[in-house]
Design an enzyme around this catalytic site. Structure first.
Site, PDB file in Angstrom:
ATOM      1  N   LYS A 278       8.357  35.253  -1.258  1.00  0.00           N
ATOM      2  CA  LYS A 278       7.912  34.400  -2.636  1.00  0.00           C
ATOM      3  C   LYS A 278       6.420  34.412  -2.733  1.00  0.00           C
ATOM      4  CE  LYS A 278       9.747  32.266  -6.200  1.00  0.00           C
ATOM      5  NZ  LYS A 278      10.357  30.911  -6.191  1.00  0.00           N
ATOM      6  N   HIS A 279       5.755  34.984  -3.642  1.00  0.00           N
ATOM      7  CA  HIS A 279       4.321  35.116  -3.743  1.00  0.00           C
ATOM      8  C   HIS A 279       3.643  35.543  -2.389  1.00  0.00           C
ATOM      9  CE1 HIS A 279       4.814  32.933  -7.463  1.00  0.00           C
ATOM     10  NE2 HIS A 279       5.359  31.816  -6.998  1.00  0.00           N
ATOM     11  N   ASN A 421      -3.696  30.265   7.330  1.00  0.00           N
ATOM     12  CA  ASN A 421      -3.250  29.813   8.583  1.00  0.00           C
ATOM     13  C   ASN A 421      -1.891  30.025   8.666  1.00  0.00           C
ATOM     14  OD1 ASN A 421      -5.753  29.555  10.062  1.00  0.00           O
ATOM     15  ND2 ASN A 421      -5.980  27.519   9.240  1.00  0.00           N
ATOM     16  N   ASP A 481      -4.164  19.620  18.267  1.00  0.00           N
ATOM     17  CA  ASP A 481      -3.336  19.002  17.369  1.00  0.00           C
ATOM     18  C   ASP A 481      -2.329  19.856  16.744  1.00  0.00           C
ATOM     19  OD1 ASP A 481      -5.195  20.471  15.899  1.00  0.00           O
ATOM     20  OD2 ASP A 481      -6.125  18.938  14.705  1.00  0.00           O
ATOM     21  N   HIS A 527      -5.278  37.437   5.168  1.00  0.00           N
ATOM     22  CA  HIS A 527      -6.062  36.726   4.320  1.00  0.00           C
ATOM     23  C   HIS A 527      -5.705  37.267   2.947  1.00  0.00           C
ATOM     24  CE1 HIS A 527      -8.793  35.494   7.790  1.00  0.00           C
ATOM     25  NE2 HIS A 527      -8.747  34.332   6.897  1.00  0.00           N
TER      26      HIS A 527
END
Length: 527
Positions: A278-279, A421, A481, A527
Site C-alpha cells: 500500500k503506497h 526508517n 531507545d 528513501h
C-alpha cells in the site's frame, strides 16, 4: 493548403520493420510519387507490383561492403539536405544532377531486439545502423521541405495530410515528425552506448543517457493535476513491464509504482510467498506451505491497510488463493502465472487488474536505479544485497534459536523494501508489524507495535501480534531507545547492520532484556 513547393514527388524508402509498408507505398505511387529504395524494401515493393528505382541506379554507385555502404552518397544526402529556398543550393544540385527527395521513410536495424535475443558480439555489431540514422537526421534537419517518417504508426498521418493538401504535408506535421525522428535516433544511440558500457562493465559511465519508448499515456500522475506516461527502457527484467494484463481497468501511475514494489519484494523469497503493498510500502508479507496460507498470514498483519492494496505472489496463482484475495477490494494482482481457474474467480471483478509477468525478477541481478532531482539525476546500482546465515555476527550473550534465525533473515529481506526508517517484526514466517518512513527509528518501532495491536483485535485476539516475534531494522539503532521499544513490543531477537558509535550501549540493553542480536554489516536504506 500547404505550399505547392512542399508537394511530395520523390520518396526514399529503406526500412527494417516492413509493417504496413506495401499499402503506404501503393498510396504514394497512386499519388504520383517516385519511390527510391534499397535491398529488402525494394524487393518487397517490387513483389507487390510497385515501380521502384534502386538507390544504386540513382547514384550510379553500387551497394558495397555487404550493404554497409549504399545510401551514404551526395546524390542521396544532397537530395535530402538541399534547401529549396536558396538559389545557390538549387544551382549546385542542378550542376551535379541531384534531384530533390521530399519524403524519407526509414526505420533502423533492430539493434535493441538483437541484444534482447542474446545474440553474440558480431551479430550485435552488424545490427548497428549507420546509414539509417544519417538519413533520418538529414531529413529531420531539413524539415522545412522534407517529411521524415521513422515509425509505421505515422503512415496514416502522412497519408491524411497528402490527401487533404494536394500531395503535400504541412509544416506543423513535418516539425512534429522531425522531433520524433531525433528522439528515435537519440534512443537508438542510447541503447548502443548502454550496451557497450555493459560489455566493458562500466557501471557508471562518464556520460549517462536514458532512452525509452512511451508505452502508455496515463490518465494522470500521483495526483490528478499532474501529467504522466509510462516509458519502457528495454531492460530485460520480469515485472510490470513484461506483464500481460489479463483483465481490469487501465493501470494508473500509482498502480504501476506500487505493483513494481510488490513484485520486487515477493521475488526475494524461495518458498511460496505473498506481499501486500500500500503506497509503495508493504503492509503484510508472509511465506507458507502454499500461497493460500501465505496470503492469510500476510493479510493478518494489517487487514485495514490491505484494503485497496496490491497483491504480489511468487508462484502460479491458483484458485484457492484467488478465492481468498477476491474477498476484499484489491487494486492489482501480479503473479508469474495465473491459472485458468483463478482467472474465472477474478472475472467477476471487472475492475480488478490482473497481471501475468511470466517470470520473477532476480533480486541479486545487477542494474541501475535512477531518480530525478532539480537539474540532474541521481544514479545508483540496484540494492541487490542479500544476507545469509553465514554473514551474521552474534553480538549478544544469547544466540538466536533456529526459528529466530529464519525469521530474522526474512525480516531483514522485508526491511530492504520498506521506506526508511524501517522496522519490521516477523513471527513464524510472517510479518506481524511494520513501521515505515518515520523520521526517528524509535517511532517506527512504536508504530509497528501499535498497528499489531489493531491487527490482533481484528483477529479477535488480545494483546499484540508482536509478542514473541523478532525485529529487523534497516539501519543501525543510533540509541538504545528503538531497541527498547521493540523489547517492550515483545520481540525476542534483533537483526540490524550495526556500526553505531553507541553499539555497545545497544548491545548492553539487549543483554539486559534477554534479547539475542545479530549484526549484518549491511544496511538497506530506502528513501
Amino acid at each position: 493548403m500547404a505550399p505547392a513547393g512542399n508537394r511530395i514527388s520523390r520518396a526514399l524508402i529503406s526500412v527494417s520493420d516492413k509493417t504496413g509498408l506495401v499499402d503506404f507505398a501503393r498510396f504514394l505511387v497512386e499519388s504520383g510519387v517516385e519511390i527510391v529504395s534499397t535491398g529488402g524494401s525494394a524487393k518487397l515493393l517490387r513483389e507487390a507490383g510497385l515501380p521502384v528505382l534502386d538507390v544504386a541506379d540513382m547514384t550510379g554507385f553500387p551497394e558495397m561492403l555487404d550493404g554497409r555502404v549504399k545510401t551514404l552518397h551526395p546524390k542521396v544526402h544532397g537530395g535530402i539536405l538541399g534547401r529549396r529556398d536558396l538559389e545557390s543550393h538549387r544551382e549546385a544540385m542542378a550542376a551535379h544532377g541531384i534531384g530533390n527527395i521530399d519524403l524519407v521513410v526509414v526505420n533502423l536495424y533492430p539493434f535493441e531486439a538483437t541484444v534482447a535475443s542474446g545474440a553474440g558480439w558480431d551479430d550485435v555489431i552488424e545490427n548497428i545502423d549507420i546509414g539509417g540514422p544519417a538519413l533520418i537526421r538529414a531529413a529531420a534537419k531539413n524539415h522545412d521541405s522534407v517529411t521524415v517518417v521513422v515509425d509505421a504508426a505515422d503512415y496514416a498521418a502522412v497519408t491524411a495530410e497528402m490527401q487533404a493538401n494536394g500531395g503535400a504535408t504541412t509544416l506543423h506535421l513535418r516539425r512534429a515528425l522531425a522531433g520524433r525522428a531525433y528522439r528515435r535516433t537519440a534512443a537508438y544511440d542510447t541503447a548502443i552506448g548502454s550496451w557497450f558500457a555493459g560489455q566493458a562493465e562500466d557501471t557508471l559511465p562518464e556520460r549517462l543517457t536514458v532512452g525509452g519508448a512511451r508505452g502508455q499515456v496515463l490518465r494522470y500522475g500521483e495526483n490528478p493535476h499532474q501529467q504522466a506516461a509510462f516509458y519502457v527502457t528495454g531492460e530485460k527484467r520480469p515485472g510490470v513491464t513484461s506483464s500481460a494484463q489479463l483483465q481490469g481497468k487501465e493501470l494508473s501511475y500509482n498502480n504501476l509504482n506500487d505493483t513494481d514494489a510488490a513484485y520486487e519484494l515477493v521475488a526475494e523469497f524461495d518458498r511460496p510467498a505473498v506481499a501486500i503493498i500500500k503506497h509503495a510500502n508493504p503492509c503484510g508479507v508472509a511465506e507458507g506451505a502454499d500461497l493460500k496460507s501465505a496470503y492469510e498470514a500476510a493479510l493478518a498483519c494489517d487487514p485495514v491497510s490491505a484494503f485497496g492494496g496490491i497483491v504480489a505472489v511468487n508462484r502460479p496463482l491458483d484458485e484457492a488463493v484467488a478465492i481468498e484475495i477476491a474477498k476484499i477490494f484489491t487494486e492489482v494482482i501480479i503473479a508469474p502465472e495465473v491459472t485458468e481457474a483463478a482467472r474465472k474467480v477474478f472475472a467477476a471483478k471487472k475492475n480488478l487488474r490482473v497481471l501475468e509477468a511470466g517470470a520473477l525478477p532476480d533480486p541479486a541481478a545487477p542494474g541501475l536505479a535512477v531518480r530525478s532531482i532539480a537539474g540532474g539525476l541521481l544514479v545508483q546500482t540496484r540494492d541487490s544485497g542479500r544476507i545469509a546465515r553465514a554473514d551474521l555476527k552474534v553480538v549478544t550473550k544469547r544466540a538466536p534459536t533456529e526459528q529466530e534465525l529464519d525469521d530474522l533473515l526474512m525480516a531483514f529481506r522485508v526491511c530492504k523494501h520498506v521506506k526508511s526508517n524501517a522496522i519490521v517484526y516477523v513471527k513464524n514466517g510472517a510479518t506481524v508489524g511494520i513501521g515505515a518512513g518515520q523520521m526517528s527509528r524509535v517511532d517506527s518501532a512504536r508504530i509497528a507495535a501499535r498497528k499489531s495491536e489493531d491487527a490482533a483485535q481484528a483477529l479477535g485476539r488480545t494483546g499484540r501480534l508482536t509478542e514473541g516475534s523478532v525485529v529487523a531494522s534497516d539501519a543501525f539503532f543510533p540509541f538504545a531507545d528503538g531497541l527498547l521499544a521493540a523489547a517492550a513490543a515483545g520481540a525476542t531477537a534483533v537483526i540490524q547492520p550495526g556500526g553505531s558509535v553507541r553499539d555497545e550501549e545497544v548491545i548492553k540493553a539487549a543483554d539486559e532484556h534477554g534479547l539475542a542480536m545479530v549484526f549484518t554489516g549491511m544496511r538497506h536504506f530506502r528513501h
